[in-house]
Design an enzyme around this catalytic site. Structure first.
Site, PDB file in Angstrom:
ATOM      1  N   ASP A  54       0.782  -1.214  -0.125  1.00 43.70           N
ATOM      2  CA  ASP A  54      -0.146   0.015  -0.136  1.00 43.70           C
ATOM      3  C   ASP A  54       0.893   1.244   0.104  1.00 43.70           C
ATOM      4  OD1 ASP A  54      -2.657   1.444   0.620  1.00 43.70           O
ATOM      5  OD2 ASP A  54      -1.247   2.253   2.181  1.00 43.70           O
ATOM      6  N   TYR A  59       2.562  10.267   0.921  1.00 44.85           N
ATOM      7  CA  TYR A  59       3.753   9.790   1.374  1.00 44.85           C
ATOM      8  C   TYR A  59       5.027  10.096   0.889  1.00 44.85           C
ATOM      9  CZ  TYR A  59       0.233   6.462   3.505  1.00 44.85           C
ATOM     10  OH  TYR A  59      -0.946   5.690   3.991  1.00 44.85           O
ATOM     11  N   LYS A  85      -3.962   5.812  -3.420  1.00 42.38           N
ATOM     12  CA  LYS A  85      -5.076   6.590  -2.970  1.00 42.38           C
ATOM     13  C   LYS A  85      -5.311   7.917  -3.659  1.00 42.38           C
ATOM     14  CE  LYS A  85      -3.737   5.003   1.712  1.00 42.38           C
ATOM     15  NZ  LYS A  85      -2.406   4.603   1.629  1.00 42.38           N
TER      16      LYS A  85
END
Length: 341
Positions: A54, A59, A85
């Site tokens: 993931d 990030y 995401k």
């Protein structure tokens, strides 16, 4: 239990290993990670048979996606379940003007801007494909439409309306067209997750930190709803930001902040039970969520290959049934919490 055991993720067609890999750490969460360490971390996970990874544009402001993508190069794509995401677009910014990295020690020269609109999701999806160097995303998640991120219930509600009116429709189109295997949401709150589940047709959730040895409120209504509707869960933050790995040591972190005295005391009591049964606290933390029928995988982070290997060993360590029985007897976990035999 083996880290490479696979479970079906809810009603999706995806079979995921019970141990996955979270990669906020590879976006330099709290401390810088070298490219070499990041690549080795992902490669050792794949070499060890872990198939679920993931990531997110947020990030490291793109760093994690780039590193995960580079580590995937040359590997059979069908052997990887890749999750990323939507919700933030990365806008180029001159780093000499200052970029707020927040929890990320170093970031790429981009500034994240919230955008849950239809067009924003389509743009985010295309950008992620480029950073990851792949032609499809297996799991696409709505990121952070919660109070934790936006500061209030009112702000969270506005963002949820924005995504349900716009971005969610884009995600459904991508799923229906086969560019995305499954759609869901990645949140830090079980009640906000439940609200999304009740107002959409999501396949899965990445629930971060909200079902653990220290927190079982999700048992009340959210997890039963997921079982009823066959919505799959993969659990992030199984160590609750560290304390369930380190124990109640000075400076231990819980929920992204130094743990308060009541949390430290509860962890000490759990540690005492661990000592009586010769169980590592971290092993209990990783294995506990997997007893629930809605939860297919846990995805602790790692920043080195050695940490991946340690997570595998931690998850596979045997735990006697008497350990779980004593935790319930001492009221340290909920009576309703399923435990492994």
């Amino acid at each position: 239990m083996r880290a490479t055991d696979k479970r079906r993720l809810g009603r999706t067609k995806l079979d995921v290993t019970v141990l996955g890999l979270g990669t906020a750490t590879l976006g330099n969460l709290y401390a810088p990670v070298t490219d070499a360490d990041a690549h080795d971390t992902v490669k050792v996970a794949f070499d060890g048979g872990i198939n679920l990874v993931d990531t997110s544009p947020f990030y490291g402001h793109g760093w994690s996606e780039h590193r995960v993508g580079e580590a995937m190069r040359g590997r059979p794509r069908d052997g990887i379940v890749l999750s990323t995401k939507i919700g933030r677009l990365l806008k180029p910014k001159d780093p000499t003007r200052g970029i707020e990295g927040g929890v990320f020690a170093t970031v790429l020269p981009f500034e994240p801007v919230f955008d849950y609109s239809y067009d924003g999701v389509m743009r985010s999806f295309e950008d992620s494909l480029q950073r990851l160097g792949t032609h499809r995303i297996d799991i696409l998640l709505i990121h952070d439409v919660d109070r934790w991120t936006h500061g209030s219930q009112e702000a969270s509600d506005r963002r949820m309306k924005e995504v349900l009116d716009g971005g969610y429709k884009a995600m459904v189109k991508l799923r229906d067209g086969g560019a995305v295997g499954a759609i869901g949401a990645g949140l830090n709150e079980w009640d906000t997750s439940q609200k999304l589940a009740e107002n959409s047709d999501l396949d899965c959730f990445l629930l971060a930190g909200r079902y653990s040895l220290l927190e079982q409120e999700a048992l009340r209504t959210f997890l039963p709803l997921c079982v009823k509707r066959n919505i799959g869960i993969f659990l992030g933050g199984p160590y609750n930001t560290g304390i369930l790995a380190t124990g109640a040591v000075p400076g231990a972190y819980y929920n992204y902040a130094p743990a308060k005295p009541d949390i430290l005391e509860r962890v000490r009591k759990i540690e005492a039970v661990c000592q009586r049964h010769k169980v590592a606290l971290a092993s209990a933390a990783l294995q506990f969520p997997l007893a629930h029928p809605a939860i297919a995988s846990v995805i602790p982070g790692a920043r080195t290959a050695a940490e991946v290997k340690r997570n595998i060993a931690t998850l596979e360590a045997p735990i006697p049934g008497a350990f779980w029985a004593e935790l319930k007897q001492e009221k340290l976990i909920a009576d309703a919490a399923p435990v492994l035999a």
